[in-house]
Write a protein that holds these residues in place. Structure first.
Motif, short mmCIF file in Angstrom:
data_model
loop_
_atom_site.label_atom_id
_atom_site.label_comp_id
_atom_site.label_asym_id
_atom_site.label_seq_id
_atom_site.Cartn_x
_atom_site.Cartn_y
_atom_site.Cartn_z
N GLY A 125 0.85 -1.19 0.00
CA GLY A 125 0.00 0.00 0.00
C GLY A 125 0.88 1.23 0.00
N PHE A 126 0.65 2.11 -0.97
CA PHE A 126 1.46 3.33 -0.99
C PHE A 126 0.76 4.47 -1.72
CE2 PHE A 126 3.18 0.48 -4.32
CZ PHE A 126 3.12 1.27 -5.46
N GLY A 127 1.21 5.68 -1.36
CA GLY A 127 0.69 6.89 -1.96
C GLY A 127 1.26 7.12 -3.35
N LEU A 128 0.50 7.87 -4.13
CA LEU A 128 0.87 8.11 -5.52
C LEU A 128 1.00 9.59 -5.84
CD1 LEU A 128 -1.72 5.52 -6.76
CD2 LEU A 128 0.76 5.21 -6.88
N ASN A 129 0.65 10.43 -4.88
CA ASN A 129 0.79 11.87 -5.12
C ASN A 129 1.21 12.56 -3.83
OD1 ASN A 129 -1.52 12.18 -3.53
ND2 ASN A 129 -2.88 12.28 -5.30
#
Ligand SMILES: C[S@@+](CC[C@H](N)C(=O)[O-])C[C@H]1O[C@@H](n2cnc3c(N)ncnc32)[C@H](O)[C@@H]1O
Length: 208
Positions: free
Chosen positions: A147-151
């Protein structure tokens, strides 16, 4: 060195744990990641918490009956994990050089979880190697969850890996897509700034 280390200087352990403890005290759900993983594999399954940090996710999974191993590079994060759960196996290791054999553990994990923005916080250029190392630690059929952020609004660092780049790394490591979600509550992915991706190891895969 990781982007995480660049941002924190390797001294974030206490503050990170205190932040989540405060969230828990305020009634926030801090166990979504563990619950998500528990929905994928049965209790007793072997789980590698890759980039385990202070053990936030892994300690909960161990409480739920999972057979867990934690791996992280940051000594200050691991010190908290070790203090909170001294009976669990914590390893200080670079995921880009992760080799279970060298640590005396079997490479037959049922699930690897990389929660909390581990991929965007790796050292630049190591993402494909890390995916390959983690895939090789799975048994065939085992699951990789990240799970990770993209912005910018979902990350403490500038965005560094897109979903299609991550999927390419997975494909090269012998991991096939299973599902993608926008939250750890398994809401469908909507193209937004955070994604939880699940891939399955299909075949034997090397680490070279
Ligand atoms: C934001 S913390 C997340 C910790 C934990 N997974 C959680 O969700 O609470 C990101 C973690 O990734 C770890 N990390 C980054 N690059 C790493 C690497 N190459 N090898 C091992 N751990 C790494 C950092 O040390 C840090 O503990």
């Amino acid at each position: 060195m990781s982007r995480w280390n660049d941002v924190t200087g390797g001294t974030a352990g206490q503050d990170y744990a205190a932040r989540f403890a405060a969230l828990a005290r305020s009634g926030k759900d801090v166990h979504g990641e563990a619950r998500f993983c528990a929905g994928l594999v049965p209790a007793g399954a072997r789980v590698l918490d890759a980039g385990c940090g202070t053990g936030r996710v892994m300690i909960r999974l161990a409480e739920l009956g999972y057979d867990c191993v934690g791996a992280d590079l940051d000594a200050s994060m691991l010190a908290v994990a070790q203090r909170q759960a001294p009976g669990l196996p914590w390893f200080q290791v670079d995921l880009a050089a992760f080799e279970p054999d060298l640590l005396g553990i079997a490479a037959d994990f049922d699930l690897v979880v990389a929660a909390g923005n581990v991929f965007p916080l790796l050292a630049a250029g190591t993402e494909a190697t890390v995916v390959k190392r983690l895939a090789a630690a799975l048994r065939p059929g085992g699951l990789m969850v990240a799970g990770f952020g993209l912005n910018e609004s979902h990350l403490p660092v500038p965005p560094s890996i897109t979903l299609s780049e991550y999927d390419d790394c997975c494909a090269a490591a012998g991991l096939a897509p299973v599902g993608r979600f926008s939250t750890w509550d398994a809401d469908p992915y909507d193209g937004g700034g955070y994604a939880v991706s699940v891939h399955r190891r299909l075949r034997m895969c090397g680490t070279s």
